[in-house]
Design a protein around this motif. Structure first.
Motif, PDB file in Angstrom:
ATOM      1  N   TYR A   1       0.833  -1.213   0.000  1.00 33.67           N
ATOM      2  CA  TYR A   1       0.000   0.000   0.000  1.00 33.67           C
ATOM      3  C   TYR A   1       0.869   1.266   0.000  1.00 33.67           C
ATOM      4  CZ  TYR A   1      -3.519   3.400   1.507  1.00 33.67           C
ATOM      5  OH  TYR A   1      -4.351   4.498   1.596  1.00 33.67           O
ATOM      6  N   LYS A   2       0.751   2.037  -1.045  1.00 37.68           N
ATOM      7  CA  LYS A   2       1.466   3.310  -1.215  1.00 37.68           C
ATOM      8  C   LYS A   2       2.993   3.165  -1.072  1.00 37.68           C
ATOM      9  CE  LYS A   2      -2.331   6.399   0.019  1.00 37.68           C
ATOM     10  NZ  LYS A   2      -2.781   7.537   0.858  1.00 37.68           N
ATOM     11  N   ASN A   3       3.480   1.934  -1.327  1.00 38.52           N
ATOM     12  CA  ASN A   3       4.931   1.682  -1.265  1.00 38.52           C
ATOM     13  C   ASN A   3       5.537   1.982   0.103  1.00 38.52           C
ATOM     14  OD1 ASN A   3       4.923   0.972  -3.957  1.00 38.52           O
ATOM     15  ND2 ASN A   3       5.537   3.009  -4.669  1.00 38.52           N
ATOM     16  N   ILE A   4       4.711   1.989   1.141  1.00 35.51           N
ATOM     17  CA  ILE A   4       5.205   2.391   2.457  1.00 35.51           C
ATOM     18  C   ILE A   4       6.128   1.325   3.056  1.00 35.51           C
ATOM     19  CG2 ILE A   4       4.540   2.940   4.829  1.00 35.51           C
ATOM     20  CD1 ILE A   4       1.967   4.163   3.674  1.00 35.51           C
ATOM     21  N   THR A   5       5.666   0.064   3.081  1.00 35.16           N
ATOM     22  CA  THR A   5       6.477  -1.018   3.646  1.00 35.16           C
ATOM     23  C   THR A   5       7.301  -1.714   2.581  1.00 35.16           C
ATOM     24  OG1 THR A   5       4.808  -1.402   5.349  1.00 35.16           O
ATOM     25  CG2 THR A   5       6.409  -3.170   4.965  1.00 35.16           C
ATOM     26  N   LEU A   6       6.652  -2.003   1.468  1.00 34.71           N
ATOM     27  CA  LEU A   6       7.252  -2.833   0.424  1.00 34.71           C
ATOM     28  C   LEU A   6       7.166  -2.104  -0.909  1.00 34.71           C
ATOM     29  CD1 LEU A   6       8.449  -5.745   0.236  1.00 34.71           C
ATOM     30  CD2 LEU A   6       6.153  -6.537  -0.359  1.00 34.71           C
ATOM     31  N   GLN A   7       8.314  -1.943  -1.550  1.00 38.72           N
ATOM     32  CA  GLN A   7       8.345  -1.266  -2.848  1.00 38.72           C
ATOM     33  C   GLN A   7       7.947  -2.238  -3.960  1.00 38.72           C
ATOM     34  OE1 GLN A   7       9.255   2.058  -2.291  1.00 38.72           O
ATOM     35  NE2 GLN A   7       9.219   1.235  -0.220  1.00 38.72           N
ATOM     36  N   HIS A   8       7.792  -1.688  -5.152  1.00 39.18           N
ATOM     37  CA  HIS A   8       7.463  -2.510  -6.314  1.00 39.18           C
ATOM     38  C   HIS A   8       8.548  -3.571  -6.519  1.00 39.18           C
ATOM     39  CE1 HIS A   8       6.416  -3.629 -10.427  1.00 39.18           C
ATOM     40  NE2 HIS A   8       5.298  -2.919 -10.296  1.00 39.18           N
ATOM     41  N   LEU A   9       8.124  -4.778  -6.886  1.00 42.53           N
ATOM     42  CA  LEU A   9       9.083  -5.868  -7.070  1.00 42.53           C
ATOM     43  C   LEU A   9      10.040  -5.574  -8.224  1.00 42.53           C
ATOM     44  CD1 LEU A   9       8.236  -7.759  -9.753  1.00 42.53           C
ATOM     45  CD2 LEU A   9       6.348  -8.364  -8.231  1.00 42.53           C
ATOM     46  N   GLU A  10      11.189  -6.201  -8.171  1.00 40.95           N
ATOM     47  CA  GLU A  10      12.223  -6.046  -9.192  1.00 40.95           C
ATOM     48  C   GLU A  10      12.437  -7.386  -9.892  1.00 40.95           C
ATOM     49  OE1 GLU A  10      17.123  -5.473  -9.372  1.00 40.95           O
ATOM     50  OE2 GLU A  10      16.049  -5.574  -7.458  1.00 40.95           O
ATOM     51  N   ILE A  11      12.570  -7.346 -11.214  1.00 38.76           N
ATOM     52  CA  ILE A  11      12.870  -8.560 -11.978  1.00 38.76           C
ATOM     53  C   ILE A  11      14.248  -8.432 -12.609  1.00 38.76           C
ATOM     54  CG2 ILE A  11      12.268  -9.985 -13.977  1.00 38.76           C
ATOM     55  CD1 ILE A  11       9.359  -9.434 -13.436  1.00 38.76           C
ATOM     56  N   VAL A  12      15.088  -9.435 -12.360  1.00 35.32           N
ATOM     57  CA  VAL A  12      16.391  -9.543 -13.003  1.00 35.32           C
ATOM     58  C   VAL A  12      16.280 -10.648 -14.046  1.00 35.32           C
ATOM     59  CG1 VAL A  12      18.840 -10.068 -12.706  1.00 35.32           C
ATOM     60  CG2 VAL A  12      17.602  -8.810 -10.918  1.00 35.32           C
ATOM     61  N   LYS A  13      16.571 -10.316 -15.288  1.00 35.34           N
ATOM     62  CA  LYS A  13      16.502 -11.308 -16.355  1.00 35.34           C
ATOM     63  C   LYS A  13      17.733 -12.207 -16.304  1.00 35.34           C
ATOM     64  CE  LYS A  13      16.214 -11.800 -21.360  1.00 35.34           C
ATOM     65  NZ  LYS A  13      16.244 -11.083 -22.653  1.00 35.34           N
ATOM     66  N   ALA A  14      17.507 -13.496 -16.241  1.00 36.87           N
ATOM     67  CA  ALA A  14      18.608 -14.458 -16.147  1.00 36.87           C
ATOM     68  C   ALA A  14      19.182 -14.764 -17.520  1.00 36.87           C
ATOM     69  CB  ALA A  14      18.109 -15.755 -15.513  1.00 36.87           C
ATOM     70  N   HIS A  15      20.495 -14.986 -17.555  1.00 37.47           N
ATOM     71  CA  HIS A  15      21.125 -15.456 -18.778  1.00 37.47           C
ATOM     72  C   HIS A  15      20.589 -16.855 -19.115  1.00 37.47           C
ATOM     73  CE1 HIS A  15      23.624 -12.053 -18.458  1.00 37.47           C
ATOM     74  NE2 HIS A  15      24.549 -12.543 -17.639  1.00 37.47           N
ATOM     75  N   HIS A  16      20.700 -17.213 -20.376  1.00 35.68           N
ATOM     76  CA  HIS A  16      20.294 -18.545 -20.815  1.00 35.68           C
ATOM     77  C   HIS A  16      21.068 -19.618 -20.032  1.00 35.68           C
ATOM     78  CE1 HIS A  16      18.972 -21.809 -23.350  1.00 35.68           C
ATOM     79  NE2 HIS A  16      20.218 -22.102 -23.692  1.00 35.68           N
ATOM     80  N   ASN A  17      20.339 -20.589 -19.502  1.00 37.50           N
ATOM     81  CA  ASN A  17      20.918 -21.738 -18.774  1.00 37.50           C
ATOM     82  C   ASN A  17      21.496 -21.369 -17.420  1.00 37.50           C
ATOM     83  OD1 ASN A  17      20.370 -24.141 -19.990  1.00 37.50           O
ATOM     84  ND2 ASN A  17      22.201 -24.192 -21.254  1.00 37.50           N
ATOM     85  N   LEU A  18      21.142 -20.192 -16.886  1.00 34.16           N
ATOM     86  CA  LEU A  18      21.680 -19.792 -15.578  1.00 34.16           C
ATOM     87  C   LEU A  18      21.359 -20.829 -14.509  1.00 34.16           C
ATOM     88  CD1 LEU A  18      22.931 -17.747 -13.550  1.00 34.16           C
ATOM     89  CD2 LEU A  18      20.625 -16.794 -13.279  1.00 34.16           C
TER      90      LEU A  18
END
Length: 502
Positions: free
Chosen positions: A450-467
């Motif tokens: 809620y309103k980014n107060i406790t938890l911010q928007h999630l982050e996605i890291v794109k993995a290399h092929h076969n990581l």
């Protein structure tokens, strides 16, 4: 007459017996508990916990404590060294190597001869019985079954005793008649090097009449991709035109379904989920239109359940099967003919029906994220990813997520590493859709966002092929029944992956 029409007659009796699951669930479980206690009353564990004087569930629960692997580890170690009558009568020769605990790299789950027959093989038999019941025109036994397995190795120097993946134990001990209808060759199936095994399986099976597949979706997908490469075909049903069903388990199928449907674009292809762990065979789909699985109640497994919100309380309200509520998240507790007594298996399930008892797997007691009170479970993650994929046309191959407790801007968030089979056009849009769906299906996550107060928007890291494969390979866990931890409440796994992804 086809071979399947002849063989299916051997399943008729069992198909009728399974009807007892509808109206006699409580009685079936009472019979199992009595059988287990009576058989084990003269073991060390049985004598210590008064099995000889135990007459009902109440006294069993009163006299027998809950156990984790660490609680039973000392006894299991003695069994591995050949001691008799410890947790189960006689000598146990087989030990299924499973993913480890906080203190150990691996767990070694005892698999007794009785458990092998009355749990694991019983489950495999029922899978076929249920499938044939619902598909009367099946030609399952008119071709070959491609069954993926792991590997095994000697257990200390104890004669005829081995440790290994459960699938390898099943292949090693299988009825020789089954080898007439399965591929690959046994020596290929039990190879320990997955990359060599994958190549040999593909070459041994590409020209066979394969009608059914059995294995973990991620590893099977790798094998099937190689089969296509060798064959030069575009779709798997061009290689195996009579392929009709994939019996899958081990990991959730949702992230892989679209890839399989593209690989096998056939309206007559079926997918049947089974729940067969190192500790036991617990459930399977009895209706392919319903993702829930039927809990198998007359094997050598007695079930109890702990509400997840009470799992770490000193005196949780533990209930037998007849005490569960639909829609509540439970940690599963089992007692089996392999010597696991009131054992907290580590999986969580939610019941969707009580007549018969049907359920969905919701995750692991340790595989969740609750760093900020959000209580995100694997089931949430699978549904969120499925939604984001459908909206964007992306396909997820592997993923894991963990909390970022606080970055250098004092911000907290969830960080995901995702290996895509098909990239989304806009990864930020994909992240927004995932975050949106997680808020929709999990009120705790929504409140913390809620309103980014406790938890911010999630982050996605794109993995290399076969990581993820490279990470597993570096740990000596490529292939077999090894799985990527989907959610974890610490950064133990994700930091290793991030370093490898640089």
């Amino acid at each position: 007459m086809s071979v399947t029409r002849i063989v299916e007659k051997f399943f008729y009796k069992r198909q009728k017996e399974l009807d007892r699951h509808l109206n006699e669930a409580g009685a079936l479980q009472q019979e199992v508990l009595r059988r287990l206690i009576e058989t084990a009353k003269n073991t060390e564990f049985g004598a210590k916990h008064l099995f000889g004087a135990t007459r009902d569930y109440a006294s069993f629960a009163q006299n027998t404590p809950l156990n984790t692997y660490e609680d039973l580890k000392g006894d299991i170690e003695r069994m591995r060294r050949g001691e008799r009558d410890v947790l189960w009568p006689g000598t146990v020769r087989w030990f299924a190597k499973s993913s480890g605990t906080t203190n150990d790299k691996s767990k070694f789950i005892p698999v007794s001869d009785q458990g092998l027959q009355r749990i694991h093989y019983a489950g495999g038999t029922d899978t076929v019985a249920l499938y044939l019941r619902d598909h009367p025109h099946s030609r399952l036994f008119d071709g070959k079954a491609l069954i993926l397995g792991g590997s095994h190795a000697p257990n200390y120097n104890f004669s005829n005793s081995l440790v290994g993946d459960l699938s390898a134990i099943l292949i090693e001990n299988i009825n020789p008649l089954v080898n007439l209808v399965r591929v690959p060759k046994k020596r290929t199936a039990l190879l320990s090097d997955f990359e060599i095994k994958r190549e040999r399986i593909a070459r041994e099976t590409v020209n066979k009449n394969v009608t059914n597949l059995s294995g973990v979706p991620s590893w099977m997908l790798s094998v099937l991709t190689r089969v296509l490469e060798i064959s030069g075909k575009s779709h798997l049903n061009e290689v195996w035109p009579n392929l009709e069903v994939f019996f899958h388990g081990g990991v959730a199928f949702t992230p892989y379904r679209q890839q399989y449907e593209e690989l096998i674009p056939s309206g007559s292809m079926h997918y049947m989920e089974t729940y067969n762990a190192s500790e036991g065979f617990f459930g399977q789909q009895d209706d392919l239109s319903d993702p829930s699985m039927m809990l198998m109640l007359d094997y050598d497994i007695f079930y109890e359940f702990i509400p997840m919100e009470e799992l770490h309380e000193e005196h949780p309200n533990i209930v037998p099967l007849t005490g569960v509520e639909i829609g509540r998240n439970y940690a599963m507790v089992i007692s089996t003919s392999c010597g696991l007594w009131r054992y907290i298996i580590g999986d969580t399930i939610t019941f969707t029906s009580k007549n018969p008892y049907k359920f969905v797997i919701t995750g692991r007691t340790k595989h969740f994220i609750n760093a900020f009170g959000e209580e995100l479970i694997v089931d949430n993650a699978e549904k969120g990813l499925d939604y984001a994929c459908k909206q964007t046309g992306a396909e997820v191959l592997e993923y894991t997520a963990a909390p970022v407790f606080m970055d250098n801007h004092a911000k907290c968030r969830h960080q995901w590493i995702i290996e895509f089979a098909k990239d989304p056009d806009d990864i930020n849009h994909f992240a927004q859709l995932l975050d949106q769906k997680l808020q929709e299906i999990n009120s705790d996550y929504e409140a913390k966002r809620y309103k980014n107060i406790t938890l911010q928007h999630l982050e996605i890291v794109k993995a290399h092929h076969n990581l993820f494969n490279n990470w597993l390979k570096a740990k000596g866990k490529l292939g077999g029944q090894h799985k990527v931890p989907r959610l974890y409440n610490s950064r133990r796994f994700i930091d290793e992956l991030l370093e490898l992804n640089q």
